[in-house]
Design an enzyme around this catalytic site. Structure first.
Site, PDB file in Angstrom:
ATOM      1  N   SER A   1       0.817  -1.201   0.000  1.00 29.12           N
ATOM      2  CA  SER A   1       0.000   0.000   0.000  1.00 29.12           C
ATOM      3  C   SER A   1       0.860   1.264   0.000  1.00 29.12           C
ATOM      4  O   SER A   1       0.490   2.266  -0.612  1.00 29.12           O
ATOM      5  CB  SER A   1      -0.937   0.001   1.203  1.00 29.12           C
ATOM      6  OG  SER A   1      -0.229  -0.183   2.408  1.00 29.12           O
TER       7      SER A   1
ATOM      8  N   GLU B   1      10.596   6.327   0.167  1.00 24.62           N
ATOM      9  CA  GLU B   1      10.428   5.288   1.189  1.00 24.62           C
ATOM     10  C   GLU B   1      11.685   5.163   2.053  1.00 24.62           C
ATOM     11  O   GLU B   1      11.613   5.062   3.282  1.00 24.62           O
ATOM     12  CB  GLU B   1      10.133   3.947   0.520  1.00 24.62           C
ATOM     13  CG  GLU B   1       9.737   2.850   1.482  1.00 24.62           C
ATOM     14  CD  GLU B   1       8.239   2.773   1.729  1.00 24.62           C
ATOM     15  OE1 GLU B   1       7.856   2.389   2.838  1.00 24.62           O
ATOM     16  OE2 GLU B   1       7.470   3.087   0.814  1.00 24.62           O
TER      17      GLU B   1
ATOM     18  N   ASP C   1       8.665  -3.381  -5.054  1.00 15.96           N
ATOM     19  CA  ASP C   1       7.284  -2.952  -4.879  1.00 15.96           C
ATOM     20  C   ASP C   1       6.938  -1.795  -5.809  1.00 15.96           C
ATOM     21  O   ASP C   1       5.928  -1.821  -6.515  1.00 15.96           O
ATOM     22  CB  ASP C   1       7.033  -2.539  -3.431  1.00 15.96           C
ATOM     23  CG  ASP C   1       7.157  -3.694  -2.468  1.00 15.96           C
ATOM     24  OD1 ASP C   1       7.346  -4.837  -2.926  1.00 15.96           O
ATOM     25  OD2 ASP C   1       7.081  -3.461  -1.249  1.00 15.96           O
TER      26      ASP C   1
ATOM     27  N   TYR D   1      14.566 -10.516   8.733  1.00 16.06           N
ATOM     28  CA  TYR D   1      15.040 -10.094   7.412  1.00 16.06           C
ATOM     29  C   TYR D   1      16.514  -9.694   7.500  1.00 16.06           C
ATOM     30  O   TYR D   1      17.360 -10.151   6.718  1.00 16.06           O
ATOM     31  CB  TYR D   1      14.196  -8.921   6.912  1.00 16.06           C
ATOM     32  CG  TYR D   1      14.623  -8.351   5.580  1.00 16.06           C
ATOM     33  CD1 TYR D   1      14.081  -8.820   4.387  1.00 16.06           C
ATOM     34  CD2 TYR D   1      15.568  -7.329   5.506  1.00 16.06           C
ATOM     35  CE1 TYR D   1      14.469  -8.299   3.167  1.00 16.06           C
ATOM     36  CE2 TYR D   1      15.966  -6.788   4.306  1.00 16.06           C
ATOM     37  CZ  TYR D   1      15.405  -7.275   3.134  1.00 16.06           C
ATOM     38  OH  TYR D   1      15.802  -6.750   1.929  1.00 16.06           O
TER      39      TYR D   1
END
Length: 418
Positions: A144, A177, A189, A239
């Protein structure tokens, strides 16, 4: 990892109902006392196969999905950027000025960060009234944040004639981002939501940004997206841990191999040189990465040949590897895949995304989707104790402008009928 949570208003295959068009159009007029002049849409995305290999020089295969973020916008003469959303109560009115900083975790930081980038790049902006609406499911990991960044960048680029290419907008949104929002994400993304094509997957090298659009006609199947509804609390820490483990495995292999990434070799070469990795955990991590990269290539061939049976087999193999070798799945994701293997209307299923919660995807016969949804919810709830959310999607197009005249006509006709 900070995730932008869009309030859940599910729209089947993102064919926005006329009633929702009415609502968006009317809400814009109510909030800004004028009509919207432009409408844009940017999708969410799923990664079909190729998980946890982007930071190892490998290939990923995302696609755009058919729900995402709508942006209605008109310029104003008040020297203000006004941000409104149908998904959130918080809003912002802020003067046009030389630059901006992130404030808290509010949703409007995403479009504000895009505006900051445009200003820093020397573009002069005037005031704008902006209304956002997202139908991406809550906390699903379907990008999103990338969707809202890319739709804002695309809109500003068109409205200001800034001349950015689509790839420029992808890099711009990733920079927002990373540097404005403060999330250390990769580029997949933003790339997927910008470059997505209907009935095509994108086989992308995240390092070079070379990509191939792979024909992916799903025929009688659709994508089922199953949200575990489990918060992904471990995703970021694990991660980072996996990145470090892969670097350690790469260092071991470099004793005899001249490579920059684990994915510079294939499975055959790994089997020959895997003895160089003496730590059993590191060997499992490297095995997943290298075999998964090979699976992406095989998946591209399967999709191109309309061999959904083979593609489904590769999906299951990918999940098994993520569960057993890379250890980033979990009981919730495994339960969804476990059920899928018992359903003859499912060609394949796997976790998608970072893991430890989030979503799984399944390739399901379209005419059996309702029964699949009902049964997987019952199976999951019985084992986990709460229900997942199940959605359906096709493979859709990337960011685009929508015809405002069509919306106006449709709304006008409906008003006359009503």
């Amino acid at each position: 990892m900070y995730v932008l949570h869009f309030f859940l208003i599910f729209v089947f295959l993102s064919q926005l109902p006329s009633s929702m068009k009415d609502t968006l159009y009317k809400e814009f007029k109510t909030k800004f006392n004028k009509d919207a002049e432009n409408i844009y849409f940017s999708p969410g995305r799923v990664n079909l196969i190729g998980e946890h290999i982007d930071y190892n020089g490998g290939l990923v295969m995302p696609c755009a999905i058919t729900f995402g973020t709508y942006l209605l916008v008109s310029p104003n003469d008040d020297g203000l950027f006004r941000f409104r959303s149908l998904n959130f109560d918080d809003q912002l009115d802020i003067p046009v000025q030389a630059g901006y900083q992130k404030t808290g975790d509010s949703w409007f930081n995403y479009p504000l960060g895009v505006i900051e980038y445009f200003l820093n790049d020397g573009h002069k902006l005037r005031g704008m009234d902006m209304l956002f609406y997202g139908d991406i499911p809550i906390g699903s990991g379907l990008s999103s944040s990338a969707s809202i960044e890319v739709v804002t960048a695309f809109a500003l680029n068109e409205l200001t004639n800034s001349g950015y290419s689509k790839l420029d907008l992808v890099k711009l949104s990733k920079s927002v981002e990373n540097n404005f929002i403060g999330v250390n994400c990769g580029i997949m993304d933003q790339f997927a939501v910008a470059f997505g094509e209907k009935n095509k997957a994108l086989m992308l090298n995240c390092d070079t940004l070379d990509y191939q659009a792979v024909d992916s006609n799903l025929g009688d199947y659709i994508l089922a997206i199953i949200n575990t509804n489990k918060p992904r609390k471990l995703a970021e820490s694990k991660y980072n841990e996996r990145v470090q483990e892969c670097q350690a495995a790469l260092t071991d292999l470099k004793q005899q191999l001249d490579i920059n990434y684990l994915c510079d070799i294939d499975t055959a070469a790994f089997n020959k040189y895997s003895h160089l990795i003496t730590d059993k955990v590191l060997k499992r991590r490297a095995q997943h990465v290298i075999e998964e990269n090979d699976r992406v290539k095989l998946a591209a061939t399967a999709l191109s040949n309309n061999d959904l049976t083979e593609f489904g087999r590769l999906m299951y193999a990918s999940h098994d590897s993520l569960r057993d070798l890379y250890e980033v799945s979990g009981k919730e994701l495994d339960t969804i895949v476990e059920y899928s293997k018992t359903d003859t209307n499912v060609a394949g299923a796997r976790m998608t995304g970072a893991g430890f919660g989030g979503c799984a995807i399944a390739l399901v016969k379209e005419d059996a989707f309702d029964s699949f949804s009902k049964n997987v919810i019952e199976f999951y709830t019985d084992k986990i104790g709460y229900a997942p959310s199940v959605y359906s999607s096709l493979i859709g197009d990337g960011v685009s402008g929508l015809e405002i005249s069509d919306w106006r006509l449709e709304v006008s006709v409906r008003q006359e009928i009503d």
